[in-house]
Design an enzyme around this catalytic site. Structure first.
Site, PDB file in Angstrom:
ATOM      1  N   ARG A 175       0.867  -1.176   0.000  1.00  0.00           N
ATOM      2  CA  ARG A 175       0.000   0.000   0.000  1.00  0.00           C
ATOM      3  C   ARG A 175       0.905   1.228   0.000  1.00  0.00           C
ATOM      4  NH1 ARG A 175      -3.808   0.076   5.128  1.00  0.00           N
ATOM      5  NH2 ARG A 175      -1.911   0.706   6.185  1.00  0.00           N
ATOM      6  N   ASP A 253      -6.788   5.026  15.211  1.00  0.00           N
ATOM      7  CA  ASP A 253      -5.581   4.477  14.579  1.00  0.00           C
ATOM      8  C   ASP A 253      -5.805   4.255  13.086  1.00  0.00           C
ATOM      9  OD1 ASP A 253      -7.364   2.441  15.708  1.00  0.00           O
ATOM     10  OD2 ASP A 253      -6.025   0.998  14.778  1.00  0.00           O
ATOM     11  N   ASN A 254      -7.026   4.411  12.619  1.00  0.00           N
ATOM     12  CA  ASN A 254      -7.299   4.277  11.188  1.00  0.00           C
ATOM     13  C   ASN A 254      -7.543   5.640  10.541  1.00  0.00           C
ATOM     14  OD1 ASN A 254      -7.054   1.515  11.354  1.00  0.00           O
ATOM     15  ND2 ASN A 254      -9.239   1.144  11.584  1.00  0.00           N
TER      16      ASN A 254
HETATM   17  P1  AMP Z   1      -7.353  -2.925  12.043  1.00  0.00           P
HETATM   18  O1  AMP Z   1      -8.661  -3.208  12.704  1.00  0.00           O
HETATM   19  O2  AMP Z   1      -7.085  -3.720  10.814  1.00  0.00           O
HETATM   20  O3  AMP Z   1      -7.152  -1.466  11.826  1.00  0.00           O
HETATM   21  O4  AMP Z   1      -6.217  -3.402  13.073  1.00  0.00           O
HETATM   22  C1  AMP Z   1      -6.144  -2.989  14.402  1.00  0.00           C
HETATM   23  C2  AMP Z   1      -4.833  -3.446  15.000  1.00  0.00           C
HETATM   24  O5  AMP Z   1      -4.750  -4.871  14.968  1.00  0.00           O
HETATM   25  C3  AMP Z   1      -3.592  -2.924  14.300  1.00  0.00           C
HETATM   26  O6  AMP Z   1      -2.616  -2.717  15.283  1.00  0.00           O
HETATM   27  C4  AMP Z   1      -3.242  -4.074  13.375  1.00  0.00           C
HETATM   28  O7  AMP Z   1      -1.899  -4.077  13.013  1.00  0.00           O
HETATM   29  C5  AMP Z   1      -3.596  -5.271  14.241  1.00  0.00           C
HETATM   30  N1  AMP Z   1      -3.935  -6.467  13.471  1.00  0.00           N
HETATM   31  C6  AMP Z   1      -5.024  -6.684  12.714  1.00  0.00           C
HETATM   32  N2  AMP Z   1      -5.011  -7.893  12.171  1.00  0.00           N
HETATM   33  C7  AMP Z   1      -3.864  -8.497  12.595  1.00  0.00           C
HETATM   34  C8  AMP Z   1      -3.268  -9.775  12.379  1.00  0.00           C
HETATM   35  N3  AMP Z   1      -3.842 -10.712  11.636  1.00  0.00           N
HETATM   36  N4  AMP Z   1      -2.083 -10.015  12.979  1.00  0.00           N
HETATM   37  C9  AMP Z   1      -1.492  -9.106  13.737  1.00  0.00           C
HETATM   38  N5  AMP Z   1      -2.007  -7.896  13.992  1.00  0.00           N
HETATM   39  C10 AMP Z   1      -3.178  -7.589  13.426  1.00  0.00           C
HETATM   40 MG    MG Z   2      -5.830  -0.286  11.285  1.00  0.00          MG
END
Ligand code: AMP
Ligand code: MG
Length: 486
Positions: A175, A253-254
């Site tokens: 990305r 965080d997004n």
């Molecule tokens: P997200 O909901 O995708 O924005 O992710 C929230 C947090 O969870 C971030 O810190 C991501 O890096 C972490 N995260 C999401 N999916 C995974 C995964 N499969 N393995 C490790 N970390 C994850």
């Molecule tokens: Mg995220």
């Protein structure tokens, strides 16, 4: 990849103190790997060598790095569904480097699905093909709709099994963005590192990403920075509302510091208009429902403001935050006027817009087709709009009011149609379209993905050969349950 040496590369994120990252090598994907898609248009803009895109597959699979790549996992924190989580960070993504394009634009590369990092918590560090295809598609869809967004450069798929609700397979995508710095970086600095780190991070961000502000004296520079982030955020969210986009996981965080639409998970574009639509089926309270997005954007800006209290005094913070409402309201009403083909501002326009939304909501009218149908009223007549309504009388009454309003405009119907067709897309990324290409790619056929991407490149144009992509969704494709799992 010898010709790659012509590109200037760097990793400016490493100028930050090492508390902001960890050095991590990608964990290679196991099994057979294939390049699912390579974004030739973006690669061209970035000045990348195009001769043999297959060579990128090894980088996507974490099996090779180019000279100059220094992979790091970024540390950030953030509020998830309103709750502060100190343990976030790149849990499965790695910042590889930055490259400078022929136009001087610098973009950073983030390999998502690269394996575990110190911030993975309980996660496996992987991304599945399903969610990677969704992220790829939506970044492109938003870009070509003219909405600020991260984009994907290429996507690889492997046969490595990954456990989600079912067993799926792993994928990884690169990305790119002007920066991957998020609101959550500032929350981390403020809550865990202290005022010096907040200043260092803010100076870094201004220097590289808001250079116009650097010349201002310190007392004005930081408020100007916050005000600019607030305005960009408000504008991006107004754009989402206008096109009927639901992000689904607007955790802080997004939220990108430069106002990009960021981190595509269980997003949706509205089909039948539903103001309270919740696209993320784990969001049971509807915190991130479509009609709450503008308010959540404000709350996220408040979290950012809170993280900057050591740099900006309270009065200035309050003034910066006021920019949100003004910018959002102006952007939204201007966009809705353009969507309705109104060049002249009238005090009653907001009332017209709200009544239109109420009608679309009450009658469950397809959002995209309604506005596209209005756009082509001069050439196609009222049928494309009327036919969306079970009760044609409702449409007729609304159209009478609309025609009365148009009577005070001077633009010719032909010019208005052309303008409206540049504002109201014919083709959007409906969830069922994404689902169809995901299933094909899961079965090893990436052609449907390539074709959909082609359609999404020209969302405002008539593309008679792709008419079926503009159809109403089939019943199974409406209000699909998209989970957070990715
Ligand atoms: P997200 O909901 O995708 O924005 O992710 C929230 C947090 O969870 C971030 O810190 C991501 O890096 C972490 N995260 C999401 N999916 C995974 C995964 N499969 N393995 C490790 N970390 C994850
Ligand atoms: Mg995220």
């Amino acid at each position: 990849m010898a010709s790659f040496s012509g590109i200037t590369t760097r990793q400016r994120y490493l100028e930050l103190p090492d508390t902001f990252y960890s050095h991590v090598h990608p964990t290679p994907l196991r099994g057979d790997v294939r390049l699912v898609h390579f974004n030739a248009g973006l690669a061209r803009d970035m000045g990348l060598p195009m001769e043999s895109p297959e060579e990128w597959a090894d980088i996507g699979a974490g099996r090779a790095l180019l000279e100059g790549m220094i992979p790091v996992a970024m540390k950030y924190t953030g509020h998830q569904f309103g709750m502060y989580n100190p343990d976030l960070g790149d849990g499965r993504g790695l910042l590889l480097w930055e490259t400078e394009g022929p136009d001087g634009r610098v973009r950073d590369w983030h390999l998502k699905g690269a394996g575990q990092t110190p911030y993975s918590r309980f996660g496996d560090g992987r991304a599945v093909l399903r969610s990677s295809v969704r992220e790829y598609l939506c970044g492109e869809a938003m870009h070509y709709l003219g909405i600020a967004s991260t984009r994907s450069l290429f996507l690889v798929s492997s046969t490595e099994p990954v456990r989600r609700e079912t067993i799926e397979t792993a994928a990884a995508l690169v990305r790119v963005a002007d920066t991957h710095i998020r609101f959550g970086h500032f929350e981390y600095a403020s809550h865990h590192l202290g005022p010096d780190a907040v200043k260092t991070l803010t100076d870094h961000t201004i220097h590289h990403h808001f250079p116009d502000l650097e010349a201002l004296p310190e007392s004005e520079r930081y408020p100007a920075f916050l005000a600019e982030v607030v305005r960009r955020t408000a504008r991006t969210i107004a754009d989402w509302q206008g096109v009927g986009f639901c992000h689904g996981v607007m955790n802080s965080d997004n939220m990108s510091i430069i106002g990009d639409t960021f981190d595509y998970g269980p997003y949706a574009f509205l089909d039948d208009f539903d103001a309270r639509y919740i696209c993320n089926h784990t969001d049971q309270g509807g915190r991130y429902a479509y009609n709450r997005q503008p308010e959540i954007g404000f709350i996220n800006c408040q979290l950012l403001a809170h993280a900057l209290t050591s740099l900006i005094d309270e009065d200035q913070l309050r003034r910066c935050m006021r920019e949100y409402e003004t910018t959002y309201n102006d952007s939204f009403i201007n966009l809705m006027r353009r969507k309705l083909g109104l060049a002249r501002a009238d005090d009653n326009d907001l009332g017209l817009v709200m009544d239109t939304y109420s009608m679309l909501h009450e009658h469950g009218i397809d959002y995209t087709r309604f506005f596209r149908g209005l756009s082509t009223l001069p050439s196609q007549g009222p049928a494309p709009v009327r036919d969306l309504f079970a009760d044609r009388g409702v449409a007729d009454e609304w159209l009478r009011r609309y025609h009365n309003r148009l009577a005070s405009e001077d633009c010719s119907p032909e010019d208005r149609e052309a303008d409206m067709c540049r504002t109201n897309p014919k083709y959007i990324l409906r969830n069922y379209l994404a689902q169809n290409v995901i299933e094909a790619s899961q079965a090893g056929d990436d052609q449907p993905l390539a074709e959909l991407l082609k359609v999404l490149k020209r969302p405002y144009d008539e593309q008679p050969e792709f008419e079926e992509y503009a159809a109403l969704p089939p019943d199974w494709g409406k209000h699909m349950d998209i989970s957070c799992s990715s």
